[in-house]
Design a protein around this motif. Structure first.
Motif, mmCIF file in Angstrom:
data_model
loop_
_atom_site.group_PDB
_atom_site.id
_atom_site.type_symbol
_atom_site.label_atom_id
_atom_site.label_comp_id
_atom_site.label_asym_id
_atom_site.label_seq_id
_atom_site.Cartn_x
_atom_site.Cartn_y
_atom_site.Cartn_z
ATOM 1 N N LEU A 1 -32.883 -17.739 -47.260
ATOM 2 C CA LEU A 1 -33.706 -17.744 -46.046
ATOM 3 C C LEU A 1 -32.890 -17.283 -44.842
ATOM 4 O O LEU A 1 -33.440 -16.655 -43.924
ATOM 5 N N ASP A 2 -31.593 -17.591 -44.836
ATOM 6 C CA ASP A 2 -30.755 -17.145 -43.725
ATOM 7 C C ASP A 2 -30.483 -15.641 -43.774
ATOM 8 O O ASP A 2 -30.032 -15.061 -42.789
ATOM 9 N N ARG A 3 -30.765 -15.024 -44.909
ATOM 10 C CA ARG A 3 -30.553 -13.581 -45.032
ATOM 11 C C ARG A 3 -31.780 -12.781 -44.575
ATOM 12 O O ARG A 3 -31.986 -11.656 -45.007
ATOM 13 N N TRP A 4 -32.600 -13.348 -43.701
ATOM 14 C CA TRP A 4 -33.866 -12.701 -43.364
ATOM 15 C C TRP A 4 -33.671 -11.294 -42.797
ATOM 16 O O TRP A 4 -34.543 -10.432 -42.936
ATOM 17 N N ARG A 5 -32.531 -11.047 -42.151
ATOM 18 C CA ARG A 5 -32.292 -9.690 -41.635
ATOM 19 C C ARG A 5 -32.151 -8.672 -42.767
ATOM 20 O O ARG A 5 -32.403 -7.487 -42.575
ATOM 21 N N ASP A 6 -31.778 -9.146 -43.954
ATOM 22 C CA ASP A 6 -31.625 -8.240 -45.090
ATOM 23 C C ASP A 6 -32.951 -8.011 -45.817
ATOM 24 O O ASP A 6 -33.270 -6.891 -46.202
ATOM 25 N N TRP A 7 -33.701 -9.112 -46.033
ATOM 26 C CA TRP A 7 -34.912 -8.940 -46.838
ATOM 27 C C TRP A 7 -36.163 -8.634 -46.034
ATOM 28 O O TRP A 7 -37.145 -8.143 -46.585
ATOM 29 N N ARG A 8 -36.168 -8.891 -44.711
ATOM 30 C CA ARG A 8 -37.383 -8.626 -43.945
ATOM 31 C C ARG A 8 -37.685 -7.136 -43.812
ATOM 32 O O ARG A 8 -38.832 -6.718 -43.974
ATOM 33 N N PRO A 9 -36.713 -6.271 -43.517
ATOM 34 C CA PRO A 9 -37.036 -4.837 -43.464
ATOM 35 C C PRO A 9 -37.407 -4.321 -44.855
ATOM 36 O O PRO A 9 -37.068 -4.911 -45.872
ATOM 37 N N GLY A 10 -38.129 -3.214 -44.871
ATOM 38 C CA GLY A 10 -38.491 -2.603 -46.139
ATOM 39 C C GLY A 10 -38.960 -1.189 -45.908
ATOM 40 O O GLY A 10 -39.389 -0.830 -44.810
ATOM 41 N N THR A 11 -38.861 -0.397 -46.940
ATOM 42 C CA THR A 11 -39.255 1.011 -46.789
ATOM 43 C C THR A 11 -40.764 1.160 -46.729
ATOM 44 O O THR A 11 -41.276 2.134 -46.186
ATOM 45 N N THR A 12 -41.507 0.193 -47.287
ATOM 46 C CA THR A 12 -42.961 0.275 -47.276
ATOM 47 C C THR A 12 -43.549 -1.051 -46.838
ATOM 48 O O THR A 12 -42.905 -2.104 -46.918
ATOM 49 N N TRP A 13 -44.798 -0.998 -46.412
ATOM 50 C CA TRP A 13 -45.502 -2.227 -46.020
ATOM 51 C C TRP A 13 -45.599 -3.178 -47.201
ATOM 52 O O TRP A 13 -45.398 -4.381 -47.062
ATOM 53 N N ARG A 14 -45.892 -2.646 -48.397
ATOM 54 C CA ARG A 14 -46.040 -3.498 -49.571
ATOM 55 C C ARG A 14 -44.736 -4.212 -49.897
ATOM 56 O O ARG A 14 -44.736 -5.399 -50.238
ATOM 57 N N ALA A 15 -43.601 -3.520 -49.787
ATOM 58 C CA ALA A 15 -42.310 -4.150 -50.081
ATOM 59 C C ALA A 15 -42.067 -5.320 -49.126
ATOM 60 O O ALA A 15 -41.564 -6.369 -49.532
ATOM 61 N N ARG A 16 -42.425 -5.154 -47.859
ATOM 62 C CA ARG A 16 -42.199 -6.231 -46.894
ATOM 63 C C ARG A 16 -43.093 -7.427 -47.198
ATOM 64 O O ARG A 16 -42.638 -8.575 -47.188
ATOM 65 N N THR A 17 -44.383 -7.185 -47.446
ATOM 66 C CA THR A 17 -45.284 -8.319 -47.696
ATOM 67 C C THR A 17 -44.879 -9.074 -48.959
ATOM 68 O O THR A 17 -44.970 -10.306 -49.002
ATOM 69 N N ASP A 18 -44.416 -8.355 -49.983
ATOM 70 C CA ASP A 18 -43.947 -9.031 -51.201
ATOM 71 C C ASP A 18 -42.769 -9.951 -50.888
ATOM 72 O O ASP A 18 -42.697 -11.088 -51.385
ATOM 73 N N ARG A 19 -41.856 -9.474 -50.079
ATOM 74 C CA ARG A 19 -40.692 -10.292 -49.747
ATOM 75 C C ARG A 19 -41.074 -11.490 -48.881
ATOM 76 O O ARG A 19 -40.480 -12.564 -48.995
ATOM 77 N N PHE A 20 -42.046 -11.299 -47.979
ATOM 78 C CA PHE A 20 -42.492 -12.432 -47.164
ATOM 79 C C PHE A 20 -43.023 -13.552 -48.067
ATOM 80 O O PHE A 20 -42.700 -14.729 -47.885
ATOM 81 N N GLU A 21 -43.834 -13.185 -49.039
ATOM 82 C CA GLU A 21 -44.405 -14.196 -49.911
ATOM 83 C C GLU A 21 -43.332 -14.811 -50.810
ATOM 84 O O GLU A 21 -43.387 -16.004 -51.122
ATOM 85 N N ALA A 22 -42.365 -14.007 -51.229
ATOM 86 C CA ALA A 22 -41.244 -14.545 -52.004
ATOM 87 C C ALA A 22 -40.452 -15.550 -51.169
ATOM 88 O O ALA A 22 -40.056 -16.616 -51.656
ATOM 89 N N ALA A 23 -40.216 -15.210 -49.905
ATOM 90 C CA ALA A 23 -39.469 -16.116 -49.027
ATOM 91 C C ALA A 23 -40.222 -17.427 -48.851
ATOM 92 O O ALA A 23 -39.610 -18.506 -48.810
ATOM 93 N N HIS A 24 -41.546 -17.355 -48.770
ATOM 94 C CA HIS A 24 -42.320 -18.586 -48.628
ATOM 95 C C HIS A 24 -42.194 -19.449 -49.873
ATOM 96 O O HIS A 24 -42.060 -20.681 -49.793
ATOM 97 N N ALA A 25 -42.195 -18.822 -51.070
ATOM 98 C CA ALA A 25 -42.049 -19.575 -52.309
ATOM 99 C C ALA A 25 -40.692 -20.273 -52.348
ATOM 100 O O ALA A 25 -40.584 -21.453 -52.733
ATOM 101 N N VAL A 26 -39.636 -19.574 -51.948
ATOM 102 C CA VAL A 26 -38.305 -20.177 -51.912
ATOM 103 C C VAL A 26 -38.270 -21.328 -50.917
ATOM 104 O O VAL A 26 -37.686 -22.391 -51.175
ATOM 105 N N LEU A 27 -38.917 -21.147 -49.777
ATOM 106 C CA LEU A 27 -38.940 -22.186 -48.748
ATOM 107 C C LEU A 27 -39.612 -23.448 -49.277
ATOM 108 O O LEU A 27 -39.116 -24.569 -49.077
#
Length: 859
Positions: A56-82
């Protein structure tokens, strides 16, 4: 927002492969790719917490993404980890007396495992507390599995001694989840959008707050020039006037869209089976919100945006189309590519893809096919804004009832092709139940302006026109004047109408507190018609032409009313005016003449013209911007006809009144079903005694007079008995509008048994009128008996406009029954007549009898 996210997949999605190898792989040694042994997880909970915190502290690494879909997938993954990390944290704070051999004891045991698939993310259309409740339920389920594991393997000695801690586990985990969620939301705006906790500044005009919030989202790739052109063309709408109103008085200015657009309040919800988003009572159960920019930001940054459309509903004049323009202009410099599609300008029979391509061509003059647009968008999310679904539905009929299903299928196809696309659809609220809504559809309804929104709008209006007011010696349009007409001022377009009217000598300020509603409507409509006609005709003709225009508008209102709708098609209006006003047919010249409907409604401020294109033919329907405009015009027309009938009654030459037009208009729907019509009529009555006398005479002579209505007028198919029922019911209400109270014997003089005669009419109305119209009669007309000895010989009738009337005690004398019918006789009558209401009453009566006959049993 998609399916539940598995914890193991979530960790790897966030770039935690190295951490997963160190912490998770030993737990997955049994070969499972998802299931984690409970004992091993408990033993490794400290390492799992550290893993979650680090990810979760690595949000600067996983929040950006080359596509909108990649970002939304990571957001939901981060929520699951949280979610899972918060539970492990809570578990780690408890003094759990596990045996050190817990992990060893469970090796090879697949009976006690966790999949740890976290619940769905919070959603902008649901309260955050609802998401927290789902998390709580998830934690309770985890706790039950853990408790079962502990008991089965005897890992907890003296379990009862630890029950207080065990009970606190869920509460502690929920608190940890909320704290961690809010911490992440401070760094990741998308989390704040979903939960509705983003910093919001509703004072920013023109939805600029949406632009500010969206700018916080990671930017996409720079758009190619052809798509950047679309972006610039959408933004150009912000500097144009907020409405197209034709000529303005010299010195008066219209604010621009960016200046005058005020973000409305709204309600939002996800549609469940059986929900009716066209029903007012359903919307009243939803929360009233003021954070529309936050809501829209949350919707567009969640994966659900690519799965089902967002439906934005509102009344005519509420600003749906204006919102669509603002959205297209404000979604810029961000990972979104807005494309506004005015459905009135594209082919109604074309597919979604073709409609988008047509809209792009109309906007830019360049032909671009959709796949090329989607590929060129790169990492941005195309947002298709389909404006005016109700126009498509009204103009083309039920053939478009599956349109929203087609939109969802289009989204699914694009997602499968790797081209995610979001869709926002605007529509009038009243037709929302005529379209099939895909499962999971989110709907938002724009609410009327409150006092704050009105004040913000008026500040802009007064500032833009301060020089004009000073030069003309006028007072600004203030909030107290607007609030005097709150029922109109709540709709942005109608607030503009009131501002125009008041700018003419402060007319609204001078008149609003002294005029009745009917007189105010008369002056509003007359003044706007004068202003439009004076530009095209000599001054001496204007008064006559104004009256003709209002008359035609009244017939148009009747066209809608008699068809049981708030709208009518061009063909219906043309057909009605052809038979009701035949002397006003146009003589064809060299140019193609306008239809009667176009001529009557084309320049009216008070009418909204819906449009759709089908097979290169432009189809139109008409609807009043506010329902009360049409209702006033119906009452105005009836009052005009009453004045003419009273004049006929006073004539020394004519021997009777000729009610042909009145009967034509009142034989198809009950005016009781539109209470404002009755209320306006009461205001418009001028000589109540003479009006009442004429109406009572028409009612008494119904059976003795020939039907003189216009035979060619047929808004729908109905036989003479049904038209007789509607006309007699409307005459009854019309007579009561002229008097505080009437006796039933005044309608039926000479009848010895007035009650039986009244019952005959009541049963006629019940059998022939639509159920809702019959109920409207029952609710509106209060009937009270006048007793003579032990019998009812007279009925008193009066209108109950403002509240439902309460009937007096029931007696068998009402029914004229000398002896009670047997239960079998009642059943036969009910079954023969298929009277569901009486059947329900009989069932309740029988239940009551059975209850009374049961022996009393002491407790």
């Amino acid at each position: 927002m998609g399916e539940k996210y598995r914890y193991v997949d979530a960790v790897r999605s966030l770039g935690g492969a190295d951490l997963a190898g160190r912490v998770l792989d030993p737990l997955l040694s049994a070969g499972s790719v998802a299931l984690l042994p409970i004992g091993g997880v408990v033993e490794a909970r400290r390492e799992l917490v550290e893993l979650g915190i680090e990810l979760l502290d690595r949000w600067r690494d996983w929040r950006p993404g080359t596509t909108w879909r990649a970002r939304t997938d990571r957001f939901e993954a981060a929520h699951a980890v949280l979610v899972v990390t918060a539970y492990f944290e809570a578990l780690g704070t408890l003094d759990l007396p596990f045996a050190q051999s817990a992990w060893e004891a469970q090796k090879g045991d697949v009976q006690h495992t966790w999949e740890l698939a976290a619940p769905l993310c919070p959603a902008p259309h649901r309260p955050f507390a609802q998401a927290v409740a789902a998390i709580r339920g998830y934690y309770i389920a985890l706790g039950r599995q853990l408790l079962t594991f502990c008991r089965d393997l005897d890992l907890w000695e003296g379990l009862d001694d630890h029950s207080p801690q065990w009970d606190e586990l869920v509460d502690l985990a929920v608190r940890r989840y909320i704290d961690r969620y809010r911490n992440v939301a401070r760094d990741v705006p998308e989390f704040a959008f979903w939960a509705g906790i983003a910093e919001h500044e509703p004072s920013l005009a023109g939805m600029a707050d949406l632009e500010r919030l969206i700018s916080l989202v990671a930017a996409g790739e720079k758009l190619p020039e052809r798509l950047a052109t679309l972006d610039r063309l959408h933004q150009a709408a912000l500097v144009r006037p907020i409405a197209e109103t034709g000529d303005l008085p010299i010195g008066m200015r219209l604010p621009t869209l960016a200046q005058a657009y005020v973000t409305p309040q709204f309600r939002a919800a996800e549609i469940a089976p059986g929900d009716d988003p066209s029903a007012e009572e359903w919307w009243e159960r939803q929360e009233l919100r003021s954070d529309l920019p936050v809501f829209l930001s949350g919707f567009l940054t969640a994966s659900a945006a690519s799965e089902v459309p967002l439906i934005v509903l509102g009344q005519p004049g509420s600003g749906k189309s204006v919102l669509s323009k603002v959205l297209a202009a404000r979604l810029r410099d961000a990972p979104f590519l807005p494309i506004r599609v005015p459905l009135r300008e594209v082919s109604a029979t074309a597919g979604i893809q073709e409609q988008i391509e047509q809209a792009v061509y109309h906007l830019s003059g360049e032909r671009q096919d959709w796949p090329a647009i989607a590929r060129s968008a790169g990492g941005t999310l195309p947002v298709i804004i389909l404006d005016g679904f109700d126009e498509l539905l009204q103009a083309t009929g039920v053939r478009q009832s599956d349109y929203l299903m087609k939109v969802a299928r289009f989204q699914h196809r694009e997602a499968d092709a790797g081209r995610a696309v979001a869709v926002i659809v605007t529509s009038r609220t009243a037709v929302a139940n005529r379209a099939g809504l895909p499962e999971g559809t989110v709907v938002a309804r724009l609410e009327p302006f409150g006092t704050t929104a009105m004040r913000m709008w008026l500040e802009v209006w007064n500032a833009v026109n301060s020089d004009y007011f000073a030069a003309a010696g006028l007072e600004p349009f203030t909030i107290d004047v607007a609030l005097a007409q709150r029922h109109l001022a709540g709709q942005p377009l109608l607030l503009l109408m009131l501002a125009f009217y008041d700018a003419d000598g402060n007319a609204l300020r001078r008149e609003a507190r002294t005029l009745g509603q009917a007189e105010l409507y008369e002056r509003l409509m007359t003044r706007f018609a004068e202003r439009a006609l004076a530009r095209r005709h000599p001054q001496e003709q204007v008064a006559r032409l104004v009256e003709r225009e209002l008359l035609r508008l009244s017939f148009v209102a009747s066209s809608m009313f008699n068809r049981g709708r708030q709208w009518a098609t061009t063909q219906e209006v043309d057909a009605d005016l052809e038979v009701l006003l035949p002397e006003q047919r146009r003589t064809p010249g060299l140019a193609t003449p306008l239809s009667a409907g176009h001529e009557a409604l084309g320049g009216s401020f008070f009418v909204h013209r819906a449009q759709a294109v089908r097979d290169d033919e432009v189809l139109h329907t008409y609807e009043f911007l506010h329902a009360t405009f049409g209702e006033f015009l119906i009452a105005r027309l009836l009052a005009s006809l009453m004045r003419e009938l009273v004049a006929q009654e006073s004539s020394l030459v004519l021997t009777g009144v000729h009610d042909g037009l009145l009967r034509t208009l009142l034989s198809w729907a009950t005016i009781s079903s539109r209470l404002p019509v009755v209320s306006f009529l009461q205001e418009l009555v001028q000589d109540s005694d003479r009006w009442r006398a004429v109406v009572l005479r028409l009612f008494r002579e119904l059976d003795a007079r020939e039907d003189s209505s216009i035979a060619a007028y047929r808004p729908w198919i109905a036989g003479p008995h049904r038209r007789y029922a509607y006309y007699s019911a409307n005459l009854m209400v019309l007579a009561l509008a002229c008097a505080p109270e009437l006796r039933a014997s005044e309608f039926m003089p000479g009848h010895e048994d007035v009650v039986t005669e009244w019952r005959s009419y009541a049963l006629l109305w019940r059998s022939q009128c639509a159920l809702a119209e019959w109920q409207s009669l029952v609710d509106l007309v209060a009937v009270r008996p006048v007793w003579s000895q032990d019998d009812v010989r007279e009925l008193h009738l009066k209108l109950s406009l403002h509240e439902l009337w309460e009937p007096g005690p029931f007696s068998w004398s009402w029914a004229g029954v000398d002896k009670l019918l047997s239960i079998a006789q009642l059943r036969r009558q009910i079954m023969f007549s298929t009277l569901a209401d009486e059947g329900s009453l009989l069932a309740l009566y029988m239940d009551d009898l059975r209850t009374q006959r049961q022996p009393h049993r002491p407790r």
